[in-house]
Design a protein around this motif. Sequence first.
Motif, short mmCIF file in Angstrom:
data_model
loop_
_atom_site.label_atom_id
_atom_site.label_comp_id
_atom_site.label_asym_id
_atom_site.label_seq_id
_atom_site.Cartn_x
_atom_site.Cartn_y
_atom_site.Cartn_z
N GLU A 275 20.34 -2.54 -35.24
CA GLU A 275 19.55 -2.63 -36.46
C GLU A 275 20.45 -2.65 -37.71
N THR A 276 21.49 -1.80 -37.71
CA THR A 276 22.37 -1.78 -38.89
C THR A 276 23.19 -3.07 -38.99
N ARG B 30 21.15 -5.61 -40.56
CA ARG B 30 21.08 -5.33 -42.00
C ARG B 30 22.38 -5.74 -42.71
#
Length: 327
Positions: free
Chosen positions: A11-12, A15
């Motif tokens: 997820e990071t 991002r």
Amino acid sequence: MLNIAGLFTRETIIRHLAALPPLKTVVMDTIFTDRPQIHTAMVSTSDILATVHALPFVRRGAPSVPATKEQGSWAWYEPLAARPNVMVTGADLNNLKLMGQGGKEDWARGRTDHLRRGIRKTAEAVCMQALSGRVQWPVQLEGGGWDIFDVDFGAILSLNVAAAAKWDHADCKLADIFETLTDMQEAIEEHGYGSTAEIWAGKTAYNKLFIKAEASETTAKIRVELTDQGINIGGFLIKRRAEKYRNPQTGVMTPAVPDKEVRMIATDAGHRMPYCAVDDLDANLMAMPMFVKPIEIKDPSGYKLVGESKPFPIPNVKGICKALVVA
């Protein structure tokens, strides 16, 4: 030791990639704009090898007709990964401890950017190769040796240009150049493509064309226009392509388009570059443009940040035509 795994989750990373500015590479950005994420380790070319033509009508209530003419067989390929790494030392980690969460995020985004630039250059180089209809890319083996990842998509279309019509011949006229480009366009259109196309000339070919165009710009019956985008000959915009890629095994630099060639590439021919599933459990074995994984090492103490990506350009060889235009 400071644990940085939380800065590089799936997820990071998504991002981080979304926050970074786009990287511009001409072949990927112009030809391989369709870049789906495919959550398998294999890629089929069946969906781009179909030949599309105009279709007949059918009577009301009659059966449908096939929309495409298939090649009769499917090809499956198993892409390999680009996997660069960058070291994070104990000193780096000590400095990182002093940062707040925002600083840590910025640091992780910077390391992600470093790895994605190497992966992007690799993907662009393989895309350049793919325009020839064949990819032959070095594979570094664990023992330090080399192998070759070899994928043959088939021969691209080719046009034979008569000696007197070559762009460096004294008797070559703009009408001959226009006819060559028209013949290339028709060769692609016979396979159902070519409503939109890029025309790229190698360095020598473009220089010879420039000399012809400059000498005829004010007197030619065919429209001639020299612009910062390229040379327009009767509605055909020919662009100079001098970009090169470096072979990581030999160091040899190779141009995207051979110096004496011109290539017409139909942008409506379905060229694709899927990103395949990466072979990492922390990425849930899912497809991503890039995944980054920190691996702790003991000597020297620190982490190795390993990036992984599986870009796999698939050209439609029936949508690419080449011509040797300089003797």
